[in-house]
Scaffold this active site. Structure first.
Site, PDB file in Angstrom:
ATOM      1  N   ASN A  55      26.626  76.478 108.776  1.00 57.14           N
ATOM      2  CA  ASN A  55      27.752  75.480 108.581  1.00 57.14           C
ATOM      3  C   ASN A  55      28.445  74.827 109.459  1.00 57.14           C
ATOM      4  O   ASN A  55      28.766  73.864 109.601  1.00 57.14           O
ATOM      5  CB  ASN A  55      28.863  76.810 107.650  1.00 57.14           C
ATOM      6  CG  ASN A  55      30.164  76.118 107.606  1.00 57.14           C
ATOM      7  OD1 ASN A  55      30.993  75.904 108.575  1.00 57.14           O
ATOM      8  ND2 ASN A  55      30.680  75.749 106.334  1.00 57.14           N
TER       9      ASN A  55
ATOM     10  N   LYS B 169      42.875  84.443 117.986  1.00 59.91           N
ATOM     11  CA  LYS B 169      42.388  83.084 117.433  1.00 59.91           C
ATOM     12  C   LYS B 169      43.746  82.758 116.356  1.00 59.91           C
ATOM     13  O   LYS B 169      44.056  81.573 116.236  1.00 59.91           O
ATOM     14  CB  LYS B 169      41.124  83.226 116.954  1.00 59.91           C
ATOM     15  CG  LYS B 169      40.655  81.794 116.187  1.00 59.91           C
ATOM     16  CD  LYS B 169      39.484  82.054 115.398  1.00 59.91           C
ATOM     17  CE  LYS B 169      38.143  82.629 116.031  1.00 59.91           C
ATOM     18  NZ  LYS B 169      36.973  82.445 115.268  1.00 59.91           N
TER      19      LYS B 169
ATOM     20  N   LYS C  26      43.490  88.826 108.326  1.00 61.41           N
ATOM     21  CA  LYS C  26      42.694  87.708 107.860  1.00 61.41           C
ATOM     22  C   LYS C  26      41.420  87.457 108.643  1.00 61.41           C
ATOM     23  O   LYS C  26      41.462  87.672 110.053  1.00 61.41           O
ATOM     24  CB  LYS C  26      43.690  86.282 108.176  1.00 61.41           C
ATOM     25  CG  LYS C  26      42.889  85.003 107.715  1.00 61.41           C
ATOM     26  CD  LYS C  26      43.140  84.679 106.174  1.00 61.41           C
ATOM     27  CE  LYS C  26      42.301  83.667 105.817  1.00 61.41           C
ATOM     28  NZ  LYS C  26      41.009  84.151 105.122  1.00 61.41           N
TER      29      LYS C  26
ATOM     30  N   GLY D 155      34.691  83.671 104.482  1.00 61.73           N
ATOM     31  CA  GLY D 155      33.233  83.505 104.755  1.00 61.73           C
ATOM     32  C   GLY D 155      32.841  83.651 106.265  1.00 61.73           C
ATOM     33  O   GLY D 155      33.979  83.660 107.152  1.00 61.73           O
ATOM     34  N   ASP D 156      31.717  84.121 106.594  1.00 60.17           N
ATOM     35  CA  ASP D 156      31.161  83.863 107.755  1.00 60.17           C
ATOM     36  C   ASP D 156      29.589  83.704 107.763  1.00 60.17           C
ATOM     37  O   ASP D 156      29.123  83.221 106.805  1.00 60.17           O
ATOM     38  CB  ASP D 156      31.633  85.294 108.525  1.00 60.17           C
ATOM     39  CG  ASP D 156      31.353  85.015 110.284  1.00 60.17           C
ATOM     40  OD1 ASP D 156      32.000  84.449 110.823  1.00 60.17           O
ATOM     41  OD2 ASP D 156      30.275  85.841 110.418  1.00 60.17           O
TER      42      ASP D 156
ATOM     43  N   THR E  82      35.509  74.185 110.351  1.00 58.87           N
ATOM     44  CA  THR E  82      35.112  74.712 111.648  1.00 58.87           C
ATOM     45  C   THR E  82      34.430  73.667 112.700  1.00 58.87           C
ATOM     46  O   THR E  82      34.651  73.729 113.812  1.00 58.87           O
ATOM     47  CB  THR E  82      34.491  76.201 111.634  1.00 58.87           C
ATOM     48  OG1 THR E  82      35.211  77.004 110.659  1.00 58.87           O
ATOM     49  CG2 THR E  82      34.120  76.906 112.914  1.00 58.87           C
TER      50      THR E  82
ATOM     51  N   GLN F  21      39.587  87.790 116.523  1.00 54.90           N
ATOM     52  CA  GLN F  21      40.465  87.047 115.504  1.00 54.90           C
ATOM     53  C   GLN F  21      41.990  86.982 115.495  1.00 54.90           C
ATOM     54  O   GLN F  21      42.636  86.239 115.178  1.00 54.90           O
ATOM     55  CB  GLN F  21      40.043  87.589 113.903  1.00 54.90           C
ATOM     56  CG  GLN F  21      40.215  86.949 112.892  1.00 54.90           C
ATOM     57  CD  GLN F  21      39.118  85.723 112.482  1.00 54.90           C
ATOM     58  OE1 GLN F  21      38.013  86.130 112.686  1.00 54.90           O
ATOM     59  NE2 GLN F  21      39.552  84.381 112.298  1.00 54.90           N
TER      60      GLN F  21
ATOM     61  N   LYS G 188      38.111  91.689 110.237  1.00 56.08           N
ATOM     62  CA  LYS G 188      36.926  91.079 109.845  1.00 56.08           C
ATOM     63  C   LYS G 188      35.830  92.215 109.091  1.00 56.08           C
ATOM     64  O   LYS G 188      36.199  93.281 109.177  1.00 56.08           O
ATOM     65  CB  LYS G 188      35.961  91.029 111.428  1.00 56.08           C
ATOM     66  CG  LYS G 188      34.600  90.007 111.075  1.00 56.08           C
ATOM     67  CD  LYS G 188      35.313  88.811 111.216  1.00 56.08           C
ATOM     68  CE  LYS G 188      33.985  87.554 110.941  1.00 56.08           C
ATOM     69  NZ  LYS G 188      34.318  86.252 111.342  1.00 56.08           N
TER      70      LYS G 188
HETATM   71  P1  NDP Z   1      25.673  80.496 108.762  1.00 58.49           P
HETATM   72  O1  NDP Z   1      25.221  81.662 108.239  1.00 58.49           O
HETATM   73  O2  NDP Z   1      25.974  79.139 108.035  1.00 58.49           O
HETATM   74  O3  NDP Z   1      24.555  79.945 109.722  1.00 58.49           O
HETATM   75  C1  NDP Z   1      24.178  80.756 111.088  1.00 58.49           C
HETATM   76  C2  NDP Z   1      22.550  80.088 111.304  1.00 58.49           C
HETATM   77  O4  NDP Z   1      22.583  80.562 112.704  1.00 58.49           O
HETATM   78  C3  NDP Z   1      21.394  80.834 110.687  1.00 58.49           C
HETATM   79  O5  NDP Z   1      20.817  79.686 110.026  1.00 58.49           O
HETATM   80  C4  NDP Z   1      20.719  81.208 111.482  1.00 58.49           C
HETATM   81  O6  NDP Z   1      19.226  81.047 111.604  1.00 58.49           O
HETATM   82  C5  NDP Z   1      21.204  80.847 113.033  1.00 58.49           C
HETATM   83  N1  NDP Z   1      20.980  81.786 113.935  1.00 58.49           N
HETATM   84  C6  NDP Z   1      21.254  83.084 114.102  1.00 58.49           C
HETATM   85  N2  NDP Z   1      20.953  83.571 115.237  1.00 58.49           N
HETATM   86  C7  NDP Z   1      20.373  82.391 116.188  1.00 58.49           C
HETATM   87  C8  NDP Z   1      20.115  82.164 117.254  1.00 58.49           C
HETATM   88  N3  NDP Z   1      19.895  83.263 118.166  1.00 58.49           N
HETATM   89  N4  NDP Z   1      19.590  81.015 117.813  1.00 58.49           N
HETATM   90  C9  NDP Z   1      19.587  80.085 117.001  1.00 58.49           C
HETATM   91  N5  NDP Z   1      20.098  80.215 115.649  1.00 58.49           N
HETATM   92  C10 NDP Z   1      20.403  81.487 115.203  1.00 58.49           C
HETATM   93  O7  NDP Z   1      26.875  80.774 109.838  1.00 58.49           O
HETATM   94  P2  NDP Z   1      28.148  79.998 110.209  1.00 58.49           P
HETATM   95  O8  NDP Z   1      27.669  78.748 110.724  1.00 58.49           O
HETATM   96  O9  NDP Z   1      29.382  80.355 109.197  1.00 58.49           O
HETATM   97  O10 NDP Z   1      28.449  80.872 111.775  1.00 58.49           O
HETATM   98  C11 NDP Z   1      27.927  80.572 112.917  1.00 58.49           C
HETATM   99  C12 NDP Z   1      28.863  81.226 113.742  1.00 58.49           C
HETATM  100  O11 NDP Z   1      30.055  80.417 113.795  1.00 58.49           O
HETATM  101  C13 NDP Z   1      29.163  82.648 113.899  1.00 58.49           C
HETATM  102  O12 NDP Z   1      29.397  83.216 115.149  1.00 58.49           O
HETATM  103  C14 NDP Z   1      30.524  83.018 112.953  1.00 58.49           C
HETATM  104  O13 NDP Z   1      30.920  84.041 113.301  1.00 58.49           O
HETATM  105  C15 NDP Z   1      31.167  81.813 113.695  1.00 58.49           C
HETATM  106  N6  NDP Z   1      32.236  81.028 112.910  1.00 58.49           N
HETATM  107  C16 NDP Z   1      32.111  80.793 111.642  1.00 58.49           C
HETATM  108  C17 NDP Z   1      33.086  80.081 111.028  1.00 58.49           C
HETATM  109  C18 NDP Z   1      33.060  79.748 109.843  1.00 58.49           C
HETATM  110  O14 NDP Z   1      34.000  78.964 108.974  1.00 58.49           O
HETATM  111  N7  NDP Z   1      31.825  79.820 109.101  1.00 58.49           N
HETATM  112  C19 NDP Z   1      34.335  80.094 111.458  1.00 58.49           C
HETATM  113  C20 NDP Z   1      34.441  80.306 112.964  1.00 58.49           C
HETATM  114  C21 NDP Z   1      33.494  80.958 113.490  1.00 58.49           C
HETATM  115  P3  NDP Z   1      18.067  81.777 110.730  1.00 58.49           P
HETATM  116  O15 NDP Z   1      18.391  81.045 109.256  1.00 58.49           O
HETATM  117  O16 NDP Z   1      16.821  81.547 111.329  1.00 58.49           O
HETATM  118  O17 NDP Z   1      18.709  83.353 110.609  1.00 58.49           O
END
Ligand code: NDP
Length: 447
Positions: A243, A117, A93, A168-169, A212, A114, A129
């Site tokens: 997200n 977690k 998963k 998703g991620d 999350t 993961q 992953k």
């Molecule tokens: P999204 O795709 O929804 O959003 C990621 C955002 O982060 C993008 O808009 C991107 O900006 C921005 N970003 C990337 N790099 C940087 C940086 N160096 N500084 C500032 N902003 C940045 O991703 P998620 O919200 O789903 O995931 C974010 C993190 O959370 C990841 O590490 C993911 O593995 C983790 N996560 C997610 C889960 C989920 O349910 N979605 C579950 C657990 C962990 P830009 O648009 O400019 O590229």
């Protein structure tokens, strides 16, 4: 007795030799090794079974070519992967990430994290992953759909509700899961929960999108409550605009905090007096449209800082929610010097090794992503059981369950990490996750 660092150094020598040029993966293993090897070494059965060394090698890595046609009729070629790390306590998963920075090292670090977690959630979920180096930026919806269909044409044969259940991620949200699930269903000729994060009308769980970010805030509330404190009036700096970041911001505001930042790769949006829900909605709309956040409407009362990070704003609480290693030693020093007291990771491994040492040495409370951001996968676990039972839970029921699960993760982490008056959440999370997986692994014998 050997020092944890000496044990970890000796252990890492072999891991390093076998995983050259995989810095993110080595970083993730080294951190777990430091905390769990003293436990393993002191248990003759676990030591003889070499549990951590076995867990540091994925069950398998599937890699494949993804060929699709863009809107101009040009053939495009990407790489796809699924790292099936461990199915010791349940089906594989973990999420799928579409980003040009995706490679085997990044997916192995995410899959390895993961395992622990998922064990911490208390649910029967293994660790995995996957993803691709596909960059959805600037691509039309039709291009994204064709890419997802081509990706699933390969991945489809390796997944299933009792085998491997992706979610998703980064850059894989409800729309992409819809395309992926549509392709899977067509290929298999069966409707079952082989993916989570699905739309509500075709088997998705209420609250999966929010889980999350909301779960992160529930976890922070548990940390604060342990000290007789709450989120009320706290200044919270958040990085990212996706997200996790946007839902953490929304829930933090609901719980009485002031959210003073969101960010993306172009810079940081700063709201000195706290952000409104209207600003969050605007940020979400920019993200959906694939646009940056450089030009907020003047009426919002927020400013945009070009290329800046949000870690020197004098926040009480910092929630990095963007990506791995976004906080380096300099950013960590900014957090310490500007008076931040608590850091909880919404992203996976957003602090690099030096940054973790700096915030911990300075006495900040620090919660690792494998505990603090586990709410997403926990609700994915509930989606799997809803699909298996052909039932659908109401949003308030799922939200209550999420809060309960985050409390459980906090308490399991605290039970292993408490030392007098202080709580080492990193150590606690690593040991609690490890114990559960190690016990199951030892029961299977040598396989
Ligand atoms: P999204 O795709 O929804 O959003 C990621 C955002 O982060 C993008 O808009 C991107 O900006 C921005 N970003 C990337 N790099 C940087 C940086 N160096 N500084 C500032 N902003 C940045 O991703 P998620 O919200 O789903 O995931 C974010 C993190 O959370 C990841 O590490 C993911 O593995 C983790 N996560 C997610 C889960 C989920 O349910 N979605 C579950 C657990 C962990 P830009 O648009 O400019 O590229």
């Amino acid at each position: 007795m050997s020092r944890p660092q000496d044990l970890a150094d000796a252990f890492m020598q072999d891991i390093r030799d076998r995983n050259e040029n995989q810095p993110e993966f080595l970083q993730a293993v080294a951190e777990v090794a430091h905390d769990v090897l003293p436990i393993e070494k002191n248990d003759p059965a676990l030591a003889a079974a070499k549990i951590l060394a076995r867990l540091s090698e994925p069950d398998r890595i599937i890699s494949f070519r993804v060929v699709w046609e863009d809107d101009k009729g040009e053939v495009q070629i990407n790489r796809g992967w699924r790292v099936q790390f461990s199915n010791v306590i349940g089906p594989y998963k973990g999420g799928l990430r579409f980003h040009p920075s995706v490679n085997e090292s990044v997916l192995k670090f995410l899959g390895f994290e993961q395992i622990f977690k998922n064990a911490l959630t208390g649910l029967p979920l293994g660790g995995a992953k996957g993803g691709s180096d596909f960059d959805p930026k600037g691509r039309s919806a039709n291009e994204v759909m064709r890419f997802c269909q081509a990706f699933m044409a390969e991945l489809g044969r390796y997944i299933g509700p009792d085998r491997d259940v992706p979610a998703g991620d980064i850059n894989v949200g409800t729309r992409e899961i819809g395309y992926l699930f549509g392709a899977y269903k067509k290929l298999q000729g069966e409707f079952h929960g082989a993916l989570t994060g699905k739309g509500r009308t075709f088997g998705g769980s209420a609250m999966r999108v929010e889980a999350t970010g909301y779960g992160l805030i529930y976890f922070v509330e548990c940390m604060l409550a342990e000290r007789g404190d709450s989120l009320e009036g706290k200044r919270v700096a958040i990085s990212g605009k996706g997200n996790v970041a946007s839902h953490a911001a929304e829930k933090a505001i609901c719980q009485g905090a002031k959210v003073i930042s969101l960010s993306d790769t172009s810079g940081t949006l700063v709201a000195e007096d706290g952000m409104s829900q209207e600003v969050i909605e605007w940020v979400r709309a920019r993200k959906r449209a694939g646009e940056d956040i450089t030009s907020p409407p003047a009426t919002f009362g927020v400013t945009f800082r070009d290329g800046a990070l949000p870690w020197d704003l004098g926040a009480d609480i910092a929630l990095p929610c963007a990506t791995q290693n976004e906080i380096d030693a300099d950013a960590a020093k900014s957090l310490v010097e500007s008076g931040t007291k608590l850091v909880a990771e919404g992203a996976n491994m957003p602090l690099n090794g030096a940054a973790v040492d700096i915030v911990r040495d300075a006495g900040l409370l620090y919660a690792p992503g494998k505990a603090a951001n586990a709410g997403g996968v926990a609700i994915s676990g509930l989606e799997m059981s809803q699909n298996a039972h052909r039932r659908s839970m109401q949003a308030d029921e799922v939200d209550a369950e999420l809060a309960k699960i985050m409390r459980g993760i906090h308490d399991r982490t605290m039970a292993e990490g408490k030392d007098g008056d202080s709580i080492d959440y990193r150590r606690g999370a690593n040991i609690a996750g490890y114990r559960k997986v190690a016990k199951a692994m030892a029961s299977y014998g040598i396989i």
